[in-house]
Write an enzyme that holds these catalytic residues in place. Structure first.
Site, mmCIF file in Angstrom:
data_model
loop_
_atom_site.group_PDB
_atom_site.id
_atom_site.type_symbol
_atom_site.label_atom_id
_atom_site.label_comp_id
_atom_site.label_asym_id
_atom_site.label_seq_id
_atom_site.Cartn_x
_atom_site.Cartn_y
_atom_site.Cartn_z
ATOM 1 N N TYR A 1 0.840 -1.200 0.000
ATOM 2 C CA TYR A 1 0.000 0.000 0.000
ATOM 3 C C TYR A 1 0.874 1.249 0.000
ATOM 4 O O TYR A 1 0.634 2.205 0.708
ATOM 5 C CB TYR A 1 -0.947 -0.003 1.212
ATOM 6 N N HIS B 1 6.088 -4.488 -12.676
ATOM 7 C CA HIS B 1 7.444 -4.430 -13.225
ATOM 8 C C HIS B 1 7.913 -5.868 -13.383
ATOM 9 O O HIS B 1 7.618 -6.719 -12.542
ATOM 10 C CB HIS B 1 8.362 -3.657 -12.280
ATOM 11 N N GLY C 1 2.705 6.414 -8.495
ATOM 12 C CA GLY C 1 1.396 6.069 -7.975
ATOM 13 C C GLY C 1 0.486 7.250 -7.715
ATOM 14 O O GLY C 1 -0.719 7.195 -8.006
#
Length: 342
Positions: A25, A116, A142
């Site tokens: 997160y 990735h 992000g």
């Protein structure tokens, strides 16, 4: 010819009845989890016990479980923790959950997803053959993925399929790309190999390593010549964003259109003196180390021995004069967003 997909090519229905586990997160993790949830998908966040992000995710209205619990409950598992931590987490918390179950679009197979390709391409994670393995890689940080989604836009994504035992892996990956907003602007099909090698090269030779070294060298040349450190900082670092914003908006031609003719002429005449054939040969050497796996082996070993060289270089770079002068000057710029602490 490049293959691009857009919202019309993506069907969220392929994920609508599934459970998505977003593992991590941080910068990407929070954006993926929130965007997917707001796109109508069932999302769990997987974290380690005691994570500082646990409460943040819960406060954002997300259901949080341990990584193992989230992976166990999920049909689609997106791993969004640091590259160097993924292999261990995979072995401990995800691999035991990767078994065919009652869920799945047609096949009953779980899907393992990455943003990735490093750990798949360099063999640090070896999924079982009866698991879908895909990549959905936003080409932006992000916070931008989140901001663009909220604005009704999106950050372009790359999509790739490494394993497709059931024949539906690409459809699932495209649905996920749409869920996080990428299909609003475009999803480029690629491979794990191409994404990994070009991404590492871009970071090292241009975007991070190349630009950082260029800015520091320019600062050093100016200050060695007797110019004020503050003036040097403004010229070689502060204005870099202004130029890159123009390039990002309209390419090199728009940037050159927007600057003065004097600056444009200097671009044409001085640039080739800085980036010479020797520079390109150094770039080719960097690319070869990436392609052969030499860089990956070096980075994997560095992490296995607790990062002595990485920590040494980080400490040295933090003491460069351009960092000290820049910190003082940025403190006067009230409009700048303050960086978070490590």
């Amino acid at each position: 010819m490049a293959i691009m997909y857009y919202e019309k090519d993506c069907d969220l229905a392929f994920l609508r009845e599934k459970t998505i586990a977003v593992i991590g997160y941080g910068s990407q993790g929070h954006a993926h989890a929130l965007n997917a949830k707001e796109s109508g998908l069932k999302v769990l966040v997987g974290l380690y016990e005691g994570s500082k992000s646990w409460k943040k995710a819960e406060d954002a209205g997300l259901t949080v479980k341990t990584a193992r619990e989230a992976a166990e409950a999920a049909d689609f598992i997106m791993i969004l923790i640091n590259d160097e931590k993924q292999a261990r987490l995979y072995q401990e918390s995800i691999l035991p959950t990767l078994k065919p179950g009652k869920t799945g679009l047609k096949t009953g197979l779980k899907t393992l997803a990455f943003a990735h390709g490093f750990n798949i391409h360099f063999g640090q994670i070896l999924p079982p053959p009866d698991v879908n393995v895909v990549m959905i890689a936003p080409k932006g940080p992000g916070h931008t993925v989140r901001e663009q989604y909220l604005a009704g836009a999106g950050v372009p994504c790359l999509v790739a399929v490494h394993q497709d035992p059931g024949g539906d892996a690409k459809r699932l990956a495209l649905a996920y790309a749409a869920a996080i907003g990428g299909a609003r602007t475009g999803v480029l099909e690629t491979t794990f190999k191409e994404e990994t090698e070009t991404d590492l090269f871009g970071e090292q030779a241009v975007l991070c390593g190349g630009v950082s070294a260029l800015m520091k060298a320019g600062y050093e040349v100016l200050t060695e010549a007797g110019y004020q450190p503050e003036s040097a900082y403004f010229e070689v670092m502060h204005e870099m964003k202004l130029i890159i914003d123009l390039v990002n908006r309209g390419g090199l031609s728009f940037m050159r259109y927007s600057i003065s003719d004097t600056a444009e002429y200097g671009d044409y005449t001085a640039g080739p003196k800085i980036i010479t054939e020797d520079t390109k040969n150094a770039m080719r050497s960097i690319l070869k180390d990436i392609q052969t796996g030499a860089f990956a082996r070096e980075w994997i070993l560095e992490n296995q021995v607790n990062r002595p060289n990485f920590n040494r270089l980080r400490a040295i770079e933090a003491q460069h004069p351009i960092e000290k002068v820049g910190k003082e000057l940025r403190s006067m710029m009230g409009w700048l967003e303050k960086p978070s602490e490590r």
